[in-house]
Design a protein around this motif. Structure first.
Motif, mmCIF file in Angstrom:
data_model
loop_
_atom_site.group_PDB
_atom_site.id
_atom_site.type_symbol
_atom_site.label_atom_id
_atom_site.label_comp_id
_atom_site.label_asym_id
_atom_site.label_seq_id
_atom_site.Cartn_x
_atom_site.Cartn_y
_atom_site.Cartn_z
ATOM 1 N N THR A 32 2.018 -4.212 1.409
ATOM 2 C CA THR A 32 2.696 -4.940 2.485
ATOM 3 C C THR A 32 2.954 -3.959 3.630
ATOM 4 O O THR A 32 4.057 -3.404 3.747
ATOM 5 N N SER B 143 6.203 -3.976 5.846
ATOM 6 C CA SER B 143 7.478 -3.470 5.325
ATOM 7 C C SER B 143 7.615 -1.969 5.557
ATOM 8 O O SER B 143 8.721 -1.453 5.674
ATOM 9 N N ARG C 266 7.659 -1.360 9.768
ATOM 10 C CA ARG C 266 8.949 -1.746 10.378
ATOM 11 C C ARG C 266 10.044 -0.766 9.986
ATOM 12 O O ARG C 266 11.085 -0.692 10.628
ATOM 13 N N ASP D 16 -0.687 -8.073 2.393
ATOM 14 C CA ASP D 16 -0.029 -9.381 2.364
ATOM 15 C C ASP D 16 1.116 -9.474 3.356
ATOM 16 O O ASP D 16 1.767 -8.484 3.705
ATOM 17 N N GLY E 83 6.397 -12.638 -1.321
ATOM 18 C CA GLY E 83 7.812 -12.890 -1.094
ATOM 19 C C GLY E 83 8.210 -14.276 -1.582
ATOM 20 O O GLY E 83 7.434 -14.987 -2.198
ATOM 21 N N GLU F 34 4.484 -20.067 -7.627
ATOM 22 C CA GLU F 34 5.193 -19.129 -8.535
ATOM 23 C C GLU F 34 6.619 -19.617 -8.756
ATOM 24 O O GLU F 34 7.072 -19.819 -9.875
ATOM 25 N N ASP G 206 1.279 -7.620 -12.071
ATOM 26 C CA ASP G 206 2.108 -7.924 -10.889
ATOM 27 C C ASP G 206 2.921 -6.705 -10.440
ATOM 28 O O ASP G 206 2.564 -6.032 -9.479
ATOM 29 N N ASP G 207 4.035 -6.412 -11.133
ATOM 30 C CA ASP G 207 4.882 -5.250 -10.805
ATOM 31 C C ASP G 207 5.293 -4.600 -12.118
ATOM 32 O O ASP G 207 6.440 -4.704 -12.549
HETATM 33 N N1 V47 Z 1 5.706 -11.705 -7.983
HETATM 34 C C1 V47 Z 1 5.848 -11.574 -6.667
HETATM 35 N N2 V47 Z 1 5.961 -12.677 -5.905
HETATM 36 C C2 V47 Z 1 6.060 -12.562 -4.569
HETATM 37 N N3 V47 Z 1 6.104 -11.379 -3.903
HETATM 38 C C3 V47 Z 1 6.031 -10.270 -4.635
HETATM 39 C C4 V47 Z 1 5.899 -10.311 -6.046
HETATM 40 N N4 V47 Z 1 5.835 -9.041 -6.515
HETATM 41 C C5 V47 Z 1 5.920 -8.235 -5.453
HETATM 42 N N5 V47 Z 1 6.023 -8.967 -4.313
HETATM 43 C C6 V47 Z 1 6.162 -8.348 -3.021
HETATM 44 O O1 V47 Z 1 7.516 -8.559 -2.646
HETATM 45 C C7 V47 Z 1 7.590 -8.331 -1.265
HETATM 46 C C8 V47 Z 1 8.569 -9.280 -0.698
HETATM 47 C C9 V47 Z 1 9.060 -8.733 0.608
HETATM 48 C C10 V47 Z 1 9.948 -9.761 1.249
HETATM 49 O O2 V47 Z 1 10.091 -10.851 0.742
HETATM 50 C C11 V47 Z 1 10.611 -9.420 2.508
HETATM 51 C C12 V47 Z 1 11.505 -10.337 3.051
HETATM 52 C C13 V47 Z 1 12.150 -10.002 4.234
HETATM 53 C C14 V47 Z 1 11.917 -8.774 4.868
HETATM 54 C C15 V47 Z 1 11.027 -7.892 4.298
HETATM 55 C C16 V47 Z 1 10.765 -6.558 4.941
HETATM 56 O O3 V47 Z 1 9.884 -5.818 4.469
HETATM 57 O O4 V47 Z 1 11.452 -6.212 5.905
HETATM 58 C C17 V47 Z 1 10.350 -8.203 3.117
HETATM 59 C C18 V47 Z 1 6.183 -8.510 -0.701
HETATM 60 O O5 V47 Z 1 5.777 -7.254 -0.242
HETATM 61 C C19 V47 Z 1 5.350 -8.923 -1.895
HETATM 62 O O6 V47 Z 1 4.071 -8.330 -1.831
#
Ligand code: V47
Ligand code: ZN
Length: 372
Positions: A130, A133, A136, A168, A202, A232, A310-311
């Motif tokens: 991402t 992220s 920024r 993404d 997200g 999801e 995933d993670d």
């Molecule tokens: N299973 C999952 N399902 C969905 N996503 C997943 C999953 N696992 C990992 N991620 C990751 O979680 C992040 C979420 C980042 C996010 O929501 C957010 C919201 C507001 C501001 C910012 C910022 O960066 O300022 C970020 C994403 O990068 C995504 O690639």
């Protein structure tokens, strides 16, 4: 596309003694199956960059930034990586994102993730990154791209693991993040050589997919493959949106597709793979228990499924464990597990020679394992 062999598909002598599974493609001892999986060449298509930071890496980065709420003790991280719901998971995820502050942090993280993948015989992985992220949070975009590319080339040279990138959009961050992500993914001065696909991650709740159509259109026009998360934490309508508005070639999770038989039939008929991450769905409370996971329904509906972590450190799992979970839920023997691995190779965005190479490794390994 290979069909999934279920152990019931193979003639077998009546189980002897404890019902242990002997080698040779008949019944397989579960311990043997774990050993088989551990050595099986694999491909992983749904695994996140920051989400794959090992407890050692996270605690090392946390120690560099004492202001962080992330524990510096790997043991304490296990509790820290226990989530009450998906929103809590995102909060924790972002606290780890906050630790990645320099290009060197990015390079270290990427290289170590590749090392962990190689340890599991992952020959090929599409790592979801991402970039928004990180940019920024002040990391220079050019330095960011150089860091991931340096790590990718080092990993291939030193571990033999081929990495490709999925960029993404963090959907909850809105259209500003979508614009930034598609700019980084399509500007020829910035776009990294390893980039193959474009995603959307997200929270899904309150983040409708259709608004991202213009950005996916630009990414697809630039030759990237569309692989958004969908279904999801929301229902089948989100998966339909990902298919119709974002032209998804594969769907991240697609977990709640099971609620719509028409969607299951559509996914099967059009060979649109689901990137299934069983333990992730339990850890984020998207699914209550593994025995209730819809993986079996997907296979029975004829849908192409790939198995992913995933993670992994955040969910207390790894890819080998995800294959063991899938083998249990689908009652697979070695051939069935090897078919799952080949599904991931078949629907990956690796070039054909690369796919043929890994398929050959999987077949050679499986034949050697099953030889009497
Ligand atoms: N299973 C999952 N399902 C969905 N996503 C997943 C999953 N696992 C990992 N991620 C990751 O979680 C992040 C979420 C980042 C996010 O929501 C957010 C919201 C507001 C501001 C910012 C910022 O960066 O300022 C970020 C994403 O990068 C995504 O690639
Ligand atoms: Zn994911």
């Amino acid at each position: 596309m290979t069909t999934i062999h279920r152990s019931a598909d193979h003639p077998r002598p009546s189980p002897q003694g404890t019902g242990r599974r002997s080698r040779g493609g008949t019944l397989t001892d579960h311990r043997d199956l774990h050993a088989f999986i551990a050595g099986l060449p694999k491909a992983e298509l749904h695994v996140h960059h920051v989400g794959s930071a090992s407890p050692r890496i996270v605690s090392e980065l946390a120690a560099r930034h004492p202001d962080s709420k992330v524990p510096t003790d790997p043991e304490a991280l296990v509790d820290y990586f226990t989530f009450t719901d998906f929103a809590h998971f995102i909060d924790v995820y972002l606290s780890v994102v906050d630790l990645i502050r320099t290009p060197e942090d990015v390079r270290l993280l990427t290289y170590e993730v590749a090392r962990d993948l190689a340890r599991q015989q992952v020959r090929y992985a599409e790592l979801t990154i991402t970039p928004f992220s990180s940019t920024r949070r002040g990391i220079d975009e050019r330095a960011f791209m150089d860091a991931i590319e340096d790590a990718r080339k080092a990993a291939e040279a030193e571990f033999g693991t081929v990495l490709r990138w999925c960029f993404d959009i963090p959907g909850e961050a809105g259209l500003e993040s979508a614009e930034e992500t598609v700019r980084l993914a399509t500007d020829d001065r910035l776009r990294p050589e390893g980039l193959v696909s474009f995603g959307l991650g997200g929270p899904e709740i309150g983040v409708p997919r259709p608004q991202f159509k213009p950005y996916f259109d630009r990414a697809i026009a630039a030759g990237l493959h569309s692989v958004p998360h969908a279904g999801e934490t929301t229902g089948p309508e989100t998966v339909w949106d990902a298919l119709t508005h974002l032209r998804a070639e594969r769907v991240g999770h697609g977990t709640h597709s099971f609620q719509d038989p028409k969607l299951l039939a559509h996914l099967a008929e059009h060979r649109i793979p689901l990137e299934v991450c069983p333990t992730s769905n339990i850890a984020t409370r998207a699914v209550r228990t593994l025995d209730e996971h819809p993986l079996k329904e997907f296979v029975e509906a004829g849908i192409v499924v790939t198995i992913n972590s995933d993670d992994p450190p955040m969910f207390g799992t790894d890819l080998d464990n995800e294959y063991a979970v899938a083998a249990r839920l689908l009652d697979l023997d070695e051939r069935g597990v090897a078919s799952l691995a080949k599904n991931a190779v078949d629907v990956s965005f690796l070039d054909e020679p690369g796919k043929a190479r890994i398929r050959g490794e999987i077949d050679a390994y499986t034949s050697a394992w099953l030889a009497p």
